[in-house]
Write a protein that holds these residues in place. Structure first.
Motif, short mmCIF file in Angstrom:
data_model
loop_
_atom_site.label_atom_id
_atom_site.label_comp_id
_atom_site.label_asym_id
_atom_site.label_seq_id
_atom_site.Cartn_x
_atom_site.Cartn_y
_atom_site.Cartn_z
N GLN A 164 0.92 -1.17 -0.02
CA GLN A 164 -0.06 0.04 -0.04
C GLN A 164 0.78 1.31 0.12
OE1 GLN A 164 -2.67 -0.20 3.41
NE2 GLN A 164 -4.29 -1.32 1.96
N GLU A 165 1.99 0.99 0.86
CA GLU A 165 2.88 2.11 0.75
C GLU A 165 3.42 2.71 -0.48
OE1 GLU A 165 3.36 -0.39 2.77
OE2 GLU A 165 2.56 0.31 4.79
N ALA A 166 3.55 1.59 -1.31
CA ALA A 166 4.35 1.71 -2.53
C ALA A 166 3.40 2.47 -3.61
CB ALA A 166 5.00 0.58 -3.41
N LEU A 167 2.12 2.00 -3.65
CA LEU A 167 0.96 2.66 -4.32
C LEU A 167 0.64 4.05 -3.88
CD1 LEU A 167 -1.06 2.35 -6.65
CD2 LEU A 167 -2.58 1.28 -4.78
N ALA A 168 0.72 4.07 -2.60
CA ALA A 168 0.43 5.52 -2.01
C ALA A 168 1.50 6.62 -2.53
CB ALA A 168 0.51 5.44 -0.57
N GLN A 169 2.90 6.07 -2.52
CA GLN A 169 3.93 6.85 -3.30
C GLN A 169 3.68 7.52 -4.60
OE1 GLN A 169 7.75 5.35 -2.66
NE2 GLN A 169 8.69 7.40 -3.13
N ALA A 170 3.18 6.18 -5.34
CA ALA A 170 2.90 6.59 -6.72
C ALA A 170 1.76 7.43 -6.97
CB ALA A 170 2.65 5.09 -7.54
N LEU A 171 0.83 7.49 -6.01
CA LEU A 171 -0.30 8.46 -6.25
C LEU A 171 -0.01 9.71 -5.52
CD1 LEU A 171 -3.15 5.73 -5.99
CD2 LEU A 171 -2.39 6.88 -7.99
N GLY A 172 1.04 9.92 -4.68
CA GLY A 172 1.39 11.00 -4.19
C GLY A 172 0.53 11.20 -2.85
N THR A 173 0.05 10.11 -2.22
CA THR A 173 -0.81 10.20 -0.97
C THR A 173 -0.20 9.43 -0.04
OG1 THR A 173 -2.89 9.77 -0.46
CG2 THR A 173 -2.32 8.20 -2.04
N ASN A 174 -0.94 9.15 0.96
CA ASN A 174 -0.45 8.27 2.04
C ASN A 174 -1.32 6.81 2.33
OD1 ASN A 174 -2.70 8.76 3.15
ND2 ASN A 174 -2.29 10.18 4.68
N GLN A 175 -0.47 5.88 2.93
CA GLN A 175 -1.18 4.47 3.06
C GLN A 175 -2.51 4.56 3.57
OE1 GLN A 175 -1.32 2.79 6.37
NE2 GLN A 175 -2.29 0.86 5.26
N GLN A 176 -3.04 5.43 4.49
CA GLN A 176 -4.04 5.52 4.91
C GLN A 176 -5.26 5.79 3.92
OE1 GLN A 176 -1.40 7.07 6.57
NE2 GLN A 176 -1.22 6.08 8.21
N ALA A 177 -4.81 6.50 2.96
CA ALA A 177 -5.73 6.87 1.79
C ALA A 177 -5.76 5.66 1.02
CB ALA A 177 -5.04 8.25 1.14
N ILE A 178 -4.73 4.98 0.79
CA ILE A 178 -4.80 3.75 0.06
C ILE A 178 -5.62 2.62 0.69
CG2 ILE A 178 -3.66 1.83 -1.08
CD1 ILE A 178 -3.31 4.73 -2.52
N SER A 179 -5.49 2.71 1.85
CA SER A 179 -6.54 1.85 2.81
C SER A 179 -7.97 2.07 2.51
CB SER A 179 -6.16 1.67 4.32
OG SER A 179 -6.85 0.73 5.06
N ALA A 180 -8.20 3.39 2.72
CA ALA A 180 -9.64 3.57 2.73
C ALA A 180 -10.16 3.42 1.09
CB ALA A 180 -9.66 5.19 2.82
N LEU A 181 -9.40 3.95 0.26
CA LEU A 181 -9.33 3.74 -1.19
C LEU A 181 -10.18 2.05 -1.43
CD1 LEU A 181 -9.33 5.07 -4.25
CD2 LEU A 181 -7.32 3.89 -4.45
N GLU A 182 -9.08 1.03 -0.91
CA GLU A 182 -9.39 -0.20 -1.27
C GLU A 182 -10.69 -0.75 -0.27
OE1 GLU A 182 -5.72 -2.12 -0.22
OE2 GLU A 182 -4.94 -1.59 -2.02
N ASN A 183 -11.26 0.31 0.55
CA ASN A 183 -12.37 -0.41 1.35
C ASN A 183 -13.64 0.49 0.49
OD1 ASN A 183 -11.25 -1.93 3.26
ND2 ASN A 183 -10.67 -0.23 4.22
N SER A 184 -13.39 1.20 -0.53
CA SER A 184 -14.53 1.89 -1.16
C SER A 184 -15.13 1.00 -2.21
CB SER A 184 -13.84 3.17 -1.79
OG SER A 184 -13.24 3.91 -0.86
N GLU A 185 -16.50 1.12 -2.35
CA GLU A 185 -17.24 0.27 -3.21
C GLU A 185 -17.26 1.04 -4.76
OE1 GLU A 185 -20.99 -1.85 -3.03
OE2 GLU A 185 -20.77 -1.53 -0.74
N THR A 186 -17.11 2.21 -4.54
CA THR A 186 -17.03 2.98 -6.03
C THR A 186 -15.83 4.01 -5.83
OG1 THR A 186 -18.56 4.99 -5.03
CG2 THR A 186 -19.58 2.85 -6.49
N ILE A 187 -15.49 4.38 -7.00
CA ILE A 187 -14.23 5.41 -6.95
C ILE A 187 -14.48 6.20 -8.14
CG2 ILE A 187 -11.67 5.71 -7.33
CD1 ILE A 187 -11.60 2.91 -5.93
N SER A 188 -14.15 7.47 -8.06
CA SER A 188 -14.54 8.41 -9.30
C SER A 188 -13.53 8.06 -10.51
CB SER A 188 -14.01 9.71 -8.71
OG SER A 188 -12.73 9.84 -8.88
#
Length: 138
Positions: A25-49
């Motif tokens: 998650q940290e590597a994906l967060a770095q690639a997206l310019g965000t943090n690991q917590q945001a990726i965790s929330a993203l992966e728990n989301s049913e829909t994404i823009s």
């Protein structure tokens, strides 16, 4: 709870693709310019823009369609078919049959080494002759 109850849970699909790509998650967060917590929330989301989905797909190295249509069963079938075709002699992409005789290659390398050694020996003889001539002149 089975994953079959929510087949369009995009966050789970992102998580599985990330795991299959051996990405934390940290590597994906770095690639997206965000943090690991945001990726965790993203992966728990049913829909994404759609904009965020494009960014995630690019960071994971897959297409948006691959993200939307991902399923574990399809991935397993893909790898099973790939393995069966490449090993079974079918129309697979890779054919791991040796196209040369290893002993021929060994003999070629031996002959090449022999020629290099002879060239080195000749060079040393020339150097010694030059040094002998130089010392006689002094």
């Amino acid at each position: 709870m089975s994953t079959l109850t929510k087949p369009n849970h995009i966050g789970r699909k992102i998580s599985r693709i990330r795991e299959l790509r051996d990405m934390k998650q940290e590597a994906l967060a770095q690639a997206l310019g965000t943090n690991q917590q945001a990726i965790s929330a993203l992966e728990n989301s049913e829909t994404i823009s759609d904009e965020k989905l494009i960014d995630v797909a690019k960071a994971l190295g897959v297409s948006v369609e691959a993200l939307k249509n991902f399923s574990d069963e399809a991935a397993i079938n893909y790898f099973n078919n790939f393995y069966d075709n490449s090993i079974g002699g079918g129309n697979g992409t890779f054919n791991n049959q040796c196209t040369f005789n290893p002993l021929d290659k060994l003999i070629e390398s031996y002959d090449e080494n022999k020629k290099l050694y002879e060239r080195l020996l000749e060079s040393e003889k020339e150097k010694n002759a030059y040094l002998e001539k130089f010392l006689k002149d002094k």
